[in-house]
Design a protein around this motif. Sequence first.
Motif, short mmCIF file in Angstrom:
data_model
loop_
_atom_site.label_atom_id
_atom_site.label_comp_id
_atom_site.label_asym_id
_atom_site.label_seq_id
_atom_site.Cartn_x
_atom_site.Cartn_y
_atom_site.Cartn_z
N MET A 1 1.26 11.89 9.77
CA MET A 1 2.41 11.47 10.22
C MET A 1 3.40 11.13 8.92
O MET A 1 3.38 10.92 8.09
N GLU A 2 4.54 11.35 9.67
CA GLU A 2 5.90 11.54 8.67
C GLU A 2 6.42 10.01 8.64
O GLU A 2 6.43 9.16 9.37
N ASN A 3 6.61 10.01 7.17
CA ASN A 3 7.15 8.61 7.00
C ASN A 3 8.73 8.74 6.87
O ASN A 3 9.42 9.45 6.16
N LYS A 4 9.51 8.06 8.06
CA LYS A 4 10.94 8.28 8.20
C LYS A 4 11.59 7.57 7.09
O LYS A 4 12.92 7.78 6.86
N LYS A 5 11.11 6.72 6.45
CA LYS A 5 11.81 5.59 5.64
C LYS A 5 11.99 6.18 4.19
O LYS A 5 13.14 6.14 3.65
N ILE A 6 10.97 7.11 3.87
CA ILE A 6 11.00 7.86 2.53
C ILE A 6 11.02 9.29 3.21
O ILE A 6 10.15 9.76 3.68
N ARG A 7 12.24 10.07 2.57
CA ARG A 7 12.36 11.62 2.98
C ARG A 7 11.19 12.08 2.38
O ARG A 7 10.88 12.03 1.23
N ASN A 8 10.76 13.11 3.15
CA ASN A 8 9.70 14.08 2.69
C ASN A 8 8.36 13.46 1.82
O ASN A 8 7.62 14.10 1.26
N ALA A 9 8.13 12.19 2.41
CA ALA A 9 7.15 11.39 1.81
C ALA A 9 5.66 11.60 2.99
O ALA A 9 6.02 11.72 4.11
N THR A 10 4.36 11.72 2.35
CA THR A 10 3.33 11.68 3.12
C THR A 10 2.82 10.41 2.70
O THR A 10 2.07 10.27 1.62
N PRO A 11 2.46 9.55 3.82
CA PRO A 11 1.52 8.26 3.66
C PRO A 11 0.05 8.77 3.09
O PRO A 11 -0.46 9.65 3.54
N THR A 12 -0.28 8.10 1.92
CA THR A 12 -1.65 8.26 1.45
C THR A 12 -2.44 7.05 1.12
O THR A 12 -1.90 6.15 0.60
N ILE A 13 -3.82 7.01 1.28
CA ILE A 13 -4.67 5.96 0.91
C ILE A 13 -5.49 6.07 -0.23
O ILE A 13 -6.10 7.25 -0.26
N VAL A 14 -5.36 5.20 -0.99
CA VAL A 14 -6.14 5.37 -2.36
C VAL A 14 -6.74 3.85 -2.48
O VAL A 14 -6.21 2.86 -2.43
N ASN A 15 -8.31 3.93 -2.80
CA ASN A 15 -8.80 2.65 -2.93
C ASN A 15 -8.55 1.31 -1.96
O ASN A 15 -8.45 0.36 -2.00
N GLY A 16 -8.28 2.02 -0.72
CA GLY A 16 -8.19 0.95 0.44
C GLY A 16 -6.76 0.45 0.66
O GLY A 16 -6.44 -0.11 1.70
N ILE A 17 -5.71 1.09 -0.22
CA ILE A 17 -4.43 0.63 -0.09
C ILE A 17 -3.41 1.86 0.51
O ILE A 17 -3.76 2.99 0.06
N GLN A 18 -2.83 1.57 1.56
CA GLN A 18 -1.89 2.46 2.13
C GLN A 18 -0.59 2.56 1.33
O GLN A 18 0.25 1.80 1.14
N PHE A 19 -0.20 3.65 0.75
CA PHE A 19 0.92 3.96 0.05
C PHE A 19 1.73 4.81 0.85
O PHE A 19 1.24 5.65 1.67
N LYS A 20 3.04 4.75 0.68
CA LYS A 20 4.01 5.41 1.45
C LYS A 20 4.40 6.66 1.11
O LYS A 20 4.85 7.42 1.79
N SER A 21 3.94 7.15 -0.13
CA SER A 21 4.00 8.64 -0.51
C SER A 21 2.74 8.78 -1.54
O SER A 21 2.10 8.21 -2.09
N ARG A 22 2.61 10.07 -1.76
CA ARG A 22 1.57 10.80 -2.49
C ARG A 22 2.01 10.30 -3.96
O ARG A 22 1.18 10.18 -4.88
N LEU A 23 3.55 10.36 -4.32
CA LEU A 23 3.70 10.01 -5.99
C LEU A 23 3.30 8.72 -6.11
O LEU A 23 2.84 8.37 -7.17
N GLU A 24 3.34 7.64 -5.10
CA GLU A 24 3.11 6.38 -5.26
C GLU A 24 1.52 6.27 -5.22
O GLU A 24 1.10 5.50 -6.37
N ALA A 25 0.74 6.96 -4.44
CA ALA A 25 -0.54 6.82 -4.57
C ALA A 25 -1.13 7.37 -5.99
O ALA A 25 -2.05 7.02 -6.77
N THR A 26 -0.49 8.55 -6.26
CA THR A 26 -0.89 9.27 -7.83
C THR A 26 -0.62 8.32 -8.87
O THR A 26 -1.59 8.09 -9.73
N PHE A 27 0.61 7.66 -8.91
CA PHE A 27 0.83 6.65 -9.81
C PHE A 27 -0.01 5.50 -10.04
O PHE A 27 -0.70 5.37 -11.09
#
Length: 160
Positions: A1-27
């Motif tokens: 699913m494309e994240n229209k609010k953040i350019r080129n972002a891929t929503p990602t789930i880590v520990n049950g939390i939905q992040f707007k991008s892989r960078l946020e999830a990685t961090f």
Amino acid sequence: MENKKIRNATPTIVNGIQFKSRLEATFFFIMHKKGFIFVYEKEAIVTFLERKLKCTAFVLRKDKLVQKTKLSQRCYTPDGYLEYKGKVIYVELKGYPNDSYTIRRDLFLNKIADDTNVYFFEIKRAEHITYLINFLTNLKKILNILCSISHKIFIYLVSN
């Protein structure tokens, strides 16, 4: 699913939390692995209060000039923050910022500008996470030393 609010972002789930991008999830993942508690997008901070206009202002809305009578309140939601011994470290993870980001960021920085207990980090790539971890590790050591010294000074003053 494309994240229209953040350019080129891929929503990602880590520990049950939905992040707007892989960078946020990685961090988030790295910070928790290193023992830092990163609070993700908890609060919107008001950076500009609503204000009535005394001047006459017109703005273009759908090909019509409309009179604007007030400026709306603006908020900024940092991607997250950490707290340690009275210090707050806000973190913004921005791969590709959109047009309004720099204005929102600068309004937020203006709001926190005079607070010496606040830090702000803008991370654009996963490699930058290492810089922040090194900073936090050193800050933790410095604050522990300062707390230890001030505690000893307090004890010295009370005992004399």
